[in-house]
Scaffold this motif. Structure first.
Motif, PDB file in Angstrom:
ATOM      1  N   TYR A  23       8.960  -3.410   2.864  1.00  0.00           N
ATOM      2  CA  TYR A  23       7.565  -3.080   2.576  1.00  0.00           C
ATOM      3  C   TYR A  23       7.381  -1.574   2.660  1.00  0.00           C
ATOM      4  CZ  TYR A  23       2.557  -3.233   2.127  1.00  0.00           C
ATOM      5  OH  TYR A  23       1.287  -3.055   1.648  1.00  0.00           O
ATOM      6  N   VAL A  24       6.815  -1.004   1.584  1.00  0.00           N
ATOM      7  CA  VAL A  24       6.571   0.440   1.521  1.00  0.00           C
ATOM      8  C   VAL A  24       5.066   0.691   1.532  1.00  0.00           C
ATOM      9  CG1 VAL A  24       6.957   2.575   0.247  1.00  0.00           C
ATOM     10  CG2 VAL A  24       8.697   0.772   0.205  1.00  0.00           C
ATOM     11  N   SER A  25       4.611   1.392   2.562  1.00  0.00           N
ATOM     12  CA  SER A  25       3.194   1.744   2.658  1.00  0.00           C
ATOM     13  C   SER A  25       2.868   2.890   1.703  1.00  0.00           C
ATOM     14  CB  SER A  25       2.869   2.172   4.090  1.00  0.00           C
ATOM     15  OG  SER A  25       1.614   2.833   4.158  1.00  0.00           O
ATOM     16  N   PRO A  26       1.700   2.846   1.059  1.00  0.00           N
ATOM     17  CA  PRO A  26       1.278   3.977   0.218  1.00  0.00           C
ATOM     18  C   PRO A  26       0.703   5.125   1.033  1.00  0.00           C
ATOM     19  CG  PRO A  26      -0.388   2.275   0.147  1.00  0.00           C
ATOM     20  CD  PRO A  26       0.748   1.723   0.972  1.00  0.00           C
ATOM     21  N   GLY A  27       0.752   5.014   2.361  1.00  0.00           N
ATOM     22  CA  GLY A  27       0.253   6.076   3.222  1.00  0.00           C
ATOM     23  C   GLY A  27      -1.136   5.782   3.749  1.00  0.00           C
ATOM     24  N   THR A  28      -1.379   6.211   4.986  1.00  0.00           N
ATOM     25  CA  THR A  28      -2.665   5.957   5.626  1.00  0.00           C
ATOM     26  C   THR A  28      -3.669   7.069   5.341  1.00  0.00           C
ATOM     27  OG1 THR A  28      -1.432   4.823   7.363  1.00  0.00           O
ATOM     28  CG2 THR A  28      -3.730   5.306   7.831  1.00  0.00           C
ATOM     29  N   MET A  29      -3.183   8.270   5.025  1.00  0.00           N
ATOM     30  CA  MET A  29      -4.043   9.384   4.629  1.00  0.00           C
ATOM     31  C   MET A  29      -3.471  10.026   3.363  1.00  0.00           C
ATOM     32  SD  MET A  29      -6.945  10.336   6.090  1.00  0.00           S
ATOM     33  CE  MET A  29      -7.554   8.661   5.994  1.00  0.00           C
ATOM     34  N   TYR A  30      -3.223  11.308   3.403  1.00  0.00           N
ATOM     35  CA  TYR A  30      -2.675  12.028   2.248  1.00  0.00           C
ATOM     36  C   TYR A  30      -2.016  13.297   2.755  1.00  0.00           C
ATOM     37  CZ  TYR A  30      -7.364  13.902   3.089  1.00  0.00           C
ATOM     38  OH  TYR A  30      -8.497  14.387   3.697  1.00  0.00           O
ATOM     39  N   PHE A  31      -1.145  13.861   1.930  1.00  0.00           N
ATOM     40  CA  PHE A  31      -0.522  15.128   2.292  1.00  0.00           C
ATOM     41  C   PHE A  31      -1.234  16.275   1.582  1.00  0.00           C
ATOM     42  CE2 PHE A  31       2.698  18.401   1.003  1.00  0.00           C
ATOM     43  CZ  PHE A  31       2.662  19.090   2.196  1.00  0.00           C
ATOM     44  N   GLY A  32      -1.865  17.137   2.359  1.00  0.00           N
ATOM     45  CA  GLY A  32      -2.448  18.359   1.810  1.00  0.00           C
ATOM     46  C   GLY A  32      -3.623  18.117   0.885  1.00  0.00           C
ATOM     47  N   ILE A  33      -3.348  17.737  -0.333  1.00  0.00           N
ATOM     48  CA  ILE A  33      -4.372  17.554  -1.363  1.00  0.00           C
ATOM     49  C   ILE A  33      -5.289  16.395  -0.976  1.00  0.00           C
ATOM     50  CG2 ILE A  33      -4.797  17.042  -3.796  1.00  0.00           C
ATOM     51  CD1 ILE A  33      -1.961  18.189  -4.341  1.00  0.00           C
ATOM     52  N   PRO A  34      -6.571  16.648  -0.724  1.00  0.00           N
ATOM     53  CA  PRO A  34      -7.474  15.576  -0.280  1.00  0.00           C
ATOM     54  C   PRO A  34      -7.958  14.722  -1.443  1.00  0.00           C
ATOM     55  CG  PRO A  34      -8.682  17.632  -0.382  1.00  0.00           C
ATOM     56  CD  PRO A  34      -7.261  17.957  -0.773  1.00  0.00           C
ATOM     57  N   MET A  35      -7.005  14.190  -2.201  1.00  0.00           N
ATOM     58  CA  MET A  35      -7.324  13.415  -3.396  1.00  0.00           C
ATOM     59  C   MET A  35      -6.398  12.215  -3.502  1.00  0.00           C
ATOM     60  SD  MET A  35      -7.665  16.692  -5.982  1.00  0.00           S
ATOM     61  CE  MET A  35      -7.603  15.678  -7.463  1.00  0.00           C
ATOM     62  N   ARG A  36      -6.902  11.159  -4.135  1.00  0.00           N
ATOM     63  CA  ARG A  36      -6.113   9.973  -4.465  1.00  0.00           C
ATOM     64  C   ARG A  36      -6.474   9.546  -5.880  1.00  0.00           C
ATOM     65  NH1 ARG A  36      -1.952   7.169  -1.461  1.00  0.00           N
ATOM     66  NH2 ARG A  36      -2.093   7.901   0.689  1.00  0.00           N
ATOM     67  N   LEU A  37      -5.476   9.527  -6.742  1.00  0.00           N
ATOM     68  CA  LEU A  37      -5.661   9.065  -8.120  1.00  0.00           C
ATOM     69  C   LEU A  37      -4.518   8.132  -8.486  1.00  0.00           C
ATOM     70  CD1 LEU A  37      -6.721  12.268 -10.123  1.00  0.00           C
ATOM     71  CD2 LEU A  37      -8.047  10.163  -9.893  1.00  0.00           C
ATOM     72  N   GLY A  38      -4.848   6.893  -8.788  1.00  0.00           N
ATOM     73  CA  GLY A  38      -3.800   5.926  -9.086  1.00  0.00           C
ATOM     74  C   GLY A  38      -3.132   5.379  -7.837  1.00  0.00           C
ATOM     75  N   SER A  39      -3.731   5.639  -6.680  1.00  0.00           N
ATOM     76  CA  SER A  39      -3.209   5.116  -5.419  1.00  0.00           C
ATOM     77  C   SER A  39      -4.374   5.010  -4.441  1.00  0.00           C
ATOM     78  CB  SER A  39      -2.129   6.036  -4.840  1.00  0.00           C
ATOM     79  OG  SER A  39      -2.685   7.284  -4.456  1.00  0.00           O
ATOM     80  N   ARG A  40      -4.169   4.291  -3.359  1.00  0.00           N
ATOM     81  CA  ARG A  40      -5.223   4.125  -2.358  1.00  0.00           C
ATOM     82  C   ARG A  40      -4.603   4.157  -0.973  1.00  0.00           C
ATOM     83  NH1 ARG A  40     -10.410   1.610  -1.748  1.00  0.00           N
ATOM     84  NH2 ARG A  40     -11.145   2.496   0.230  1.00  0.00           N
ATOM     85  N   ALA A  41      -5.200   4.923  -0.066  1.00  0.00           N
ATOM     86  CA  ALA A  41      -4.728   4.962   1.310  1.00  0.00           C
ATOM     87  C   ALA A  41      -4.868   3.578   1.940  1.00  0.00           C
ATOM     88  CB  ALA A  41      -5.524   6.000   2.106  1.00  0.00           C
ATOM     89  N   GLU A  42      -3.944   3.271   2.866  1.00  0.00           N
ATOM     90  CA  GLU A  42      -3.875   1.889   3.356  1.00  0.00           C
ATOM     91  C   GLU A  42      -3.463   1.816   4.818  1.00  0.00           C
ATOM     92  OE1 GLU A  42      -1.703  -1.077   0.899  1.00  0.00           O
ATOM     93  OE2 GLU A  42      -0.375  -1.249   2.639  1.00  0.00           O
ATOM     94  N   ILE A  43      -4.090   0.927   5.530  1.00  0.00           N
ATOM     95  CA  ILE A  43      -3.597   0.430   6.817  1.00  0.00           C
ATOM     96  C   ILE A  43      -3.089  -0.980   6.545  1.00  0.00           C
ATOM     97  CG2 ILE A  43      -4.243  -0.321   9.137  1.00  0.00           C
ATOM     98  CD1 ILE A  43      -6.346   1.895   9.146  1.00  0.00           C
ATOM     99  N   THR A  44      -1.831  -1.227   6.847  1.00  0.00           N
ATOM    100  CA  THR A  44      -1.220  -2.512   6.485  1.00  0.00           C
ATOM    101  C   THR A  44      -1.204  -3.452   7.678  1.00  0.00           C
ATOM    102  OG1 THR A  44       0.253  -1.217   5.054  1.00  0.00           O
ATOM    103  CG2 THR A  44       0.684  -3.571   5.257  1.00  0.00           C
ATOM    104  N   GLU A  45      -1.820  -4.597   7.503  1.00  0.00           N
ATOM    105  CA  GLU A  45      -1.822  -5.656   8.521  1.00  0.00           C
ATOM    106  C   GLU A  45      -0.770  -6.677   8.118  1.00  0.00           C
ATOM    107  OE1 GLU A  45      -5.114  -8.580  10.653  1.00  0.00           O
ATOM    108  OE2 GLU A  45      -5.345  -8.049   8.542  1.00  0.00           O
ATOM    109  N   ILE A  46       0.342  -6.661   8.800  1.00  0.00           N
ATOM    110  CA  ILE A  46       1.474  -7.516   8.448  1.00  0.00           C
ATOM    111  C   ILE A  46       1.539  -8.723   9.396  1.00  0.00           C
ATOM    112  CG2 ILE A  46       3.992  -7.647   8.234  1.00  0.00           C
ATOM    113  CD1 ILE A  46       3.968  -4.664   7.602  1.00  0.00           C
ATOM    114  N   ILE A  47       1.536  -9.901   8.818  1.00  0.00           N
ATOM    115  CA  ILE A  47       1.658 -11.145   9.592  1.00  0.00           C
ATOM    116  C   ILE A  47       3.080 -11.657   9.411  1.00  0.00           C
ATOM    117  CG2 ILE A  47       0.728 -13.431  10.013  1.00  0.00           C
ATOM    118  CD1 ILE A  47      -1.277 -11.132  10.440  1.00  0.00           C
ATOM    119  N   LEU A  48       3.830 -11.692  10.490  1.00  0.00           N
ATOM    120  CA  LEU A  48       5.208 -12.188  10.440  1.00  0.00           C
ATOM    121  C   LEU A  48       5.201 -13.706  10.544  1.00  0.00           C
ATOM    122  CD1 LEU A  48       7.048  -9.598  12.751  1.00  0.00           C
ATOM    123  CD2 LEU A  48       6.540  -9.462  10.290  1.00  0.00           C
TER     124      LEU A  48
END
Length: 439
Positions: free
Chosen positions: A411-436
């Motif tokens: 599982y690859v997270s798209p990131g919880t925030m962003y690096f430097g550039i305070p923008m998201r286009l074509g992606s969305r910041a995420e907190i992943t709740e994983i149920i095993l």
């Protein structure tokens, strides 16, 4: 033989970029043993900022020619509004170029407005460069396929040429606003159920919250981190894991911004592995110490047994590896060591691995295919258009859940925030709740 003075400005910028790159190689080869690690890595970051700026200079010259020089012979060139436009374009480019240096000089508990403006301009710069190139390519293709043998009048040709930068600027402005609004929203909570082979039945429905790529630094501060911590606490996870790129700065400088992490209290522990940006700070040891003070355990090529609350005989192995960038940077005492990380983890029990980069996940599975689940980040889902395509092709796993073989998932997270550039286009910041899920 052509002298340096005879070269175009773009060619001179390319030569300057080559000189800076050569100096980086010399520094790594001849100064690596003579400078203390912190100074060596600070010098490397400065050189990287200079290298990025010299490369950007080529694009900036193109932007200036397309948005200013092209209109300098028009009737409006002498107007007051055109002068304002030239100043605006110059300031836009200057801010975009200055963004890389804020990593070195403008980091605090909360972001400075200058840093936010500079990185916003950098994001808009990337989008503008893309659309100037894309629209220019469309124009050339149109001329080739539809314009052969047709002699266009000069006024029509001039108006079409002028439309290209105008359209590019308009598209860039719209996408920049959309990107800023998207990134300003709280991360979405994405619930994912993953079957884990050999997970004890007493640990069925175990909840793991995955965080990645928070990037505390010039544009992410304490307020953002506190929001993330509140969202994690509301999910009531059994385990919380942070898979790298928590920070872009030294621990002492940004310590006040990290304090909300002390509120994370997961019953089975909170764990951390390094990302490439931790090594860029050259301060990993101090970060480990700071995180331990918040009861967050770094997994430095090591593992822990996660024991079921219901039975001491039921457990799985949670392992973490250093980021592969440590090897590239020759960071003493660090580097991906899967054999060490999995020491004591037998194939009779489920194995969950934390590895920041998807490339590390690929290497781990090539060496130990019995690993059941790997949690990664790093890609940001590309973060902004048009970088999404590059991130997709440069990583073996891009975003989301992948099944590899019969009993392995990545599982690859798209990131919880962003690096430097305070923008998201074509992606969305995420907190992943994983149920095993136990099979």
């Amino acid at each position: 033989m052509i002298s340096f003075k005879q070269l175009s400005l773009e060619a001179k910028a390319a030569v300057a970029a080559g000189v800076v790159f050569f100096s980086m190689m010399l520094s790594r080869s001849y100064l690596a043993e003579k400078l203390e690690p912190r100074m060596r890595h600070w010098l490397l970051r400065l050189q990287m900022a200079l290298f990025a700026n010299t490369l950007m200079l080529i694009g900036s010259l193109h932007v200036w020619k397309s948005t200013v020089t092209m209109f300098s012979r028009s009737s409006a060139a002498s107007s007051f509004f055109f002068m304002l436009w030239k100043i605006a374009v110059f300031m836009f480019l200057a801010l975009a170029h200055s963004s890389f240096f804020t990593l070195l000089f403008l980091v605090a508990e909360e972001p400075y407005f200058f840093s936010l403006a500079a990185y916003t301009c950098l994001g808009a710069y990337i989008i503008l460069i893309f659309f100037l190139f894309a629209l220019g390519s469309v124009e050339q293709a149109y001329k080739f396929f539809a314009g052969r043998g047709v002699k266009a009048n000069s006024s029509g040709k001039s108006s079409r040429t002028a439309m290209k930068p105008v359209l590019a600027v308009m598209i860039t402005a719209v996408l920049t606003v959309i990107g800023l609004l998207n990134a300003s929203q709280p991360p979405t909570v994405n619930r994912v159920e993953i079957p884990v082979h050999k997970l004890p039945s007493t640990m069925n429905n175990l909840k793991v919250v995955l965080l990645s790529d928070i990037h505390l630094g010039p544009t992410v501060g304490k307020t953002k981190l506190a929001m993330i911590v509140r969202m994690v606490k509301a999910l009531k996870p059994d385990i919380t894991v942070i898979v790298g790129d928590l920070t872009d700065s030294e621990a002492q400088i940004i310590r006040p911004a990290v304090e909300p992490l002390g509120e994370l209290h997961s019953p089975l522990g909170t764990y951390f592995v390094t990302g490439n940006h931790e090594y860029y700070t050259s301060d990993v040891g101090n970060w480990f110490e700071l995180l331990r003070s918040f009861n967050i355990r770094p997994l430095h090529n090591e593992n822990v047994k996660i024991v079921s609350p219901q039975s001491a005989d039921d457990w799985f192995c949670l392992a973490g590896v250093d980021d592969i960038e440590a090897d590239v940077l020759r960071y003493s005492g660090h580097g991906m060591d899967l054999k060490k990380a999995l020491r004591g983890c037998s194939s009779e029990h489920a194995i969950v691995l934390l590895a920041h980069q998807p490339m590390a996940a690929k290497w781990a599975l090539q060496e130990r295919p019995e690993i059941n689940l790997i949690l990664s980040g790093h890609t940001h889902g590309g973060q902004i258009f048009p970088l999404n395509a590059g991130a997709y092709f440069l990583n073996p796993f891009f975003v989301g859940l992948y099944k590899v073989g019969q009993n392995t998932f990545v599982y690859v997270s798209p990131g919880t925030m962003y690096f430097g550039i305070p923008m998201r286009l074509g992606s969305r910041a995420e907190i992943t709740e994983i149920i095993l899920r136990s099979p």
